[in-house]
Design an enzyme around this catalytic site. Structure first.
Site, PDB file in Angstrom:
ATOM      1  N   ARG A 173     -12.388  16.009 -11.392  1.00 53.37           N
ATOM      2  CA  ARG A 173     -13.151  15.691 -12.618  1.00 53.37           C
ATOM      3  C   ARG A 173     -14.608  15.483 -12.270  1.00 53.37           C
ATOM      4  NH1 ARG A 173     -11.707   9.282 -12.829  1.00 53.37           N
ATOM      5  NH2 ARG A 173     -11.191   9.331 -10.653  1.00 53.37           N
ATOM      6  N   ASP A 180      -9.271   9.360   0.916  1.00 49.04           N
ATOM      7  CA  ASP A 180     -10.217  10.188   0.157  1.00 49.04           C
ATOM      8  C   ASP A 180     -11.295   9.329  -0.488  1.00 49.04           C
ATOM      9  OD1 ASP A 180      -7.774   9.423  -1.311  1.00 49.04           O
ATOM     10  OD2 ASP A 180      -8.806  10.217  -3.057  1.00 49.04           O
TER      11      ASP A 180
HETATM   12  P1  AMP Z   1      -9.295   8.676  -7.596  1.00 49.16           P
HETATM   13  O1  AMP Z   1      -8.136   7.833  -7.900  1.00 49.16           O
HETATM   14  O2  AMP Z   1     -10.425   8.457  -8.543  1.00 49.16           O
HETATM   15  O3  AMP Z   1      -9.741   8.565  -6.177  1.00 49.16           O
HETATM   16  O4  AMP Z   1      -8.855  10.189  -7.817  1.00 49.16           O
HETATM   17  C1  AMP Z   1      -7.819  10.783  -7.091  1.00 49.16           C
HETATM   18  C2  AMP Z   1      -7.719  12.253  -7.430  1.00 49.16           C
HETATM   19  O5  AMP Z   1      -7.336  12.450  -8.786  1.00 49.16           O
HETATM   20  C3  AMP Z   1      -8.997  13.040  -7.236  1.00 49.16           C
HETATM   21  O6  AMP Z   1      -8.650  14.308  -6.748  1.00 49.16           O
HETATM   22  C4  AMP Z   1      -9.544  13.121  -8.626  1.00 49.16           C
HETATM   23  O7  AMP Z   1     -10.419  14.211  -8.803  1.00 49.16           O
HETATM   24  C5  AMP Z   1      -8.269  13.291  -9.444  1.00 49.16           C
HETATM   25  N1  AMP Z   1      -8.444  12.866 -10.849  1.00 49.16           N
HETATM   26  C6  AMP Z   1      -8.573  11.594 -11.298  1.00 49.16           C
HETATM   27  N2  AMP Z   1      -8.740  11.575 -12.630  1.00 49.16           N
HETATM   28  C7  AMP Z   1      -8.743  12.855 -13.052  1.00 49.16           C
HETATM   29  C8  AMP Z   1      -8.880  13.497 -14.323  1.00 49.16           C
HETATM   30  N3  AMP Z   1      -9.072  12.800 -15.456  1.00 49.16           N
HETATM   31  N4  AMP Z   1      -8.821  14.845 -14.359  1.00 49.16           N
HETATM   32  C9  AMP Z   1      -8.636  15.562 -13.245  1.00 49.16           C
HETATM   33  N5  AMP Z   1      -8.494  15.024 -12.024  1.00 49.16           N
HETATM   34  C10 AMP Z   1      -8.556  13.681 -11.905  1.00 49.16           C
HETATM   35 MG    MG Z   2     -11.618   9.034  -5.433  1.00 48.73          MG
END
Ligand code: AMP
Ligand code: MG
Length: 474
Positions: free
Chosen positions: A91, A246
């Site tokens: 995103r 990550d």
């Molecule tokens: P995070 O928990 O923010 O570290 O995100 C973990 C993964 O989920 C990453 O690859 C983000 O890009 C993906 N991700 C989180 N929210 C979304 C969303 N609304 N749409 C697409 N991918 C998402």
């Molecule tokens: Mg992240």
């Protein structure tokens, strides 16, 4: 278009398997809700140009500034200990890198810019809440002197995103010294792609350690930067909440302000994230988790380092590096300018007494040296006992009480972004009132000096105001 940003996109010159090139998905009606003028100036960008319709269109993803080279970065990562070989910007898009007047290089990233090949089941969008939260907390961290990604701007999109409920969409412009993560290395290690690992190491060294030459140098640098960073988090009662690999940078900047929170009433194992059932990322576990994450980085780099012995030796330095960074942080929080053997124990005694007495983390440290510190304790005698030991230790210093009080107030903030205040700003923002958001941001720009008018922002939450859980910002 007329928006002229000083782009020089080094990541986009890496091999194509590092990313997917694509443009942001336009939004209906971008509307600026926050623009960080000092940060724009620091980057050498013209804030007035960013606030024009073209500027706002660019910040919403509707117009591509000249020289931008938008791409979604590929990365992998351990999420709560489970390896996911492909995550990536689902995103977000890296618009490109700008080179500031002083030569420093910064990523400009749009977060909430639409679906990418890494979106999996997600919509690629963000709603206003997490965008406001990241804006508030990352800028507060910067003002508190913590290495962090920054927030350049936030726009509402005029679109609705569907979460548990229909919510207003938003896009954050994030600034970082890079978005290279432990998980970026894991992505290529998992594919046995030695050539890519080699290129990524060289790229990361150029950006973050120009004196370094080898993968082992890079590992050492990341270990040092993370040891210092985590010690600083601990000194503020900051709980990151989702220290997946990550979400750990190579630069040593804090990244990902999803379920993070600052501790109010202190407990060493405080957890806020609604999905962290086992408390893996609890306050007191953060140093161990950092070590675990760094071990994953070492594993990913092993093909280049050659043998495990030097990598292990580097990793083994982490606990001592962390401990000495922690001691330095807490010594200064206690107003100590010299070093003495009992200092760590003195700091730990205070923390233990705080935990037993439900003392507010921020306000206790802020009140040191004043009559009010004891009021933070259920049993004020517990503080008095500790204070006598502290006074004995202070007697060995040559600082005057006035200078000490100044030093204490320059290191122990008066105000941090308390979760209930963030939630209040978000719920007002969702119903169209951005005043609490702007007020909070303004007070947090000078966290060591609080005006009388903002004294309510320093107050710990009442029983009714406590927000016990936080949620990942998707
Ligand atoms: P995070 O928990 O923010 O570290 O995100 C973990 C993964 O989920 C990453 O690859 C983000 O890009 C993906 N991700 C989180 N929210 C979304 C969303 N609304 N749409 C697409 N991918 C998402
Ligand atoms: Mg992240």
């Amino acid at each position: 278009m007329s928006l002229d940003l000083p782009f020089d996109n080094s990541y986009g010159r890496l091999p194509e398997r590092f990313y997917s090139r694509l443009e942001p998905t336009p939004v209906k009606e971008p509307e600026l809700i926050a623009l960080n003028i000092p940060l724009a100036e620091r980057l050498g960008l013209d804030p007035d140009a960013l606030a024009t319709p073209d500027g706002v269109a660019a910040l919403g993803g509707n117009l591509l500034p000249d020289g931008a080279d938008p791409l979604a970065q590929a990365y992998a990562g351990h999420q709560f200990g489970n390896f996911v070989p492909q995550l990536g910007d689902g995103r977000a898009l890296l618009l490109g890198e700008v080179v500031a007047p002083d030569g420093a290089r910064f990523d400009l990233q749009l977060k909430g810019s639409g679906p990418t090949p890494y979106s999996r089941m997600g919509d690629g969008r963000a709603w206003l809440g997490p965008v406001m939260r990241e804006y508030i907390v990352s800028e507060a961290m910067a003002a508190l002197g913590i290495p962090t990604t920054r927030a350049l701007a936030a726009v509402q999109t005029g679109e609705i995103v569907l979460r548990e409920a229909p919510l207003p969409g938003a896009v954050l412009t994030r600034v970082a010294s890079s978005h290279i993560r432990v998980g970026t290395f894991q992505f290529f290690a998992a594919r046995d792609d030695r050539e890519a690992l080699e290129a990524l190491v060289q790229h990361a060294l150029e950006r973050h350690q120009p004196d370094g030459e080898t993968a082992l140098d890079l590992l050492d640098g990341v270990i040092e930067r993370q040891a210092r960073l985590i010690a600083k988090w601990m000194g503020l009662g900051f709980v990151h909440g989702v220290m997946n690999t990550d979400n750990m940078t190579i630069s040593g900047e804090t990244i990902d302000y999803g379920p993070c929170a600052f501790i109010d009433s202190y407990h060493p194992l405080r957890v806020f994230s609604s999905i962290d059932h086992a408390g893996r990322y609890a306050y007191g576990r953060q140093p161990d988790v950092a070590m675990w994450n760094l071990a994953q980085l070492a594993m990913a780099l092993l093909p280049l380092i050659g043998s495990s012995e030097p990598a292990q030796k580097s990793l083994d330095r982490f606990p001592d590096l962390f401990r000495s960074a922690w001691s330095e942080v807490f010594r200064s929080k206690l107003g100590l300018t010299s070093q003495s053997d009992g200092d760590d124990a003195l700091a730990n005694d205070l923390l233990n007494a705080m935990a037993e007495n439900q003392a507010d983390f921020t306000n206790t440290f802020r009140a040191l040296g004043t009559r009010h510190a004891r009021d933070e304790f259920v049993d004020p005698d517990a503080f008095d006992t500790w204070e006598r030991a502290w006074r004995d230790r202070l007697a060995q210093e040559d600082t005057t009480p006035e200078d000490r009080l100044d030093a204490l107030r320059a290191i122990n903030p008066a105000v941090i972004p308390r979760t209930h205040r963030i939630e209040e700003a978000i719920s007002s923002g969702v119903s169209g009132d951005l005043a609490p958001f702007h007020r909070l941001n303004k007070a947090l720009q000078t966290p060591f000096v609080l005006s009388e008018d903002d004294s309510d922002l320093a107050r710990a939450p009442t029983q009714d105001e406590i927000v016990p859980q936080t949620f990942c910002g998707t």
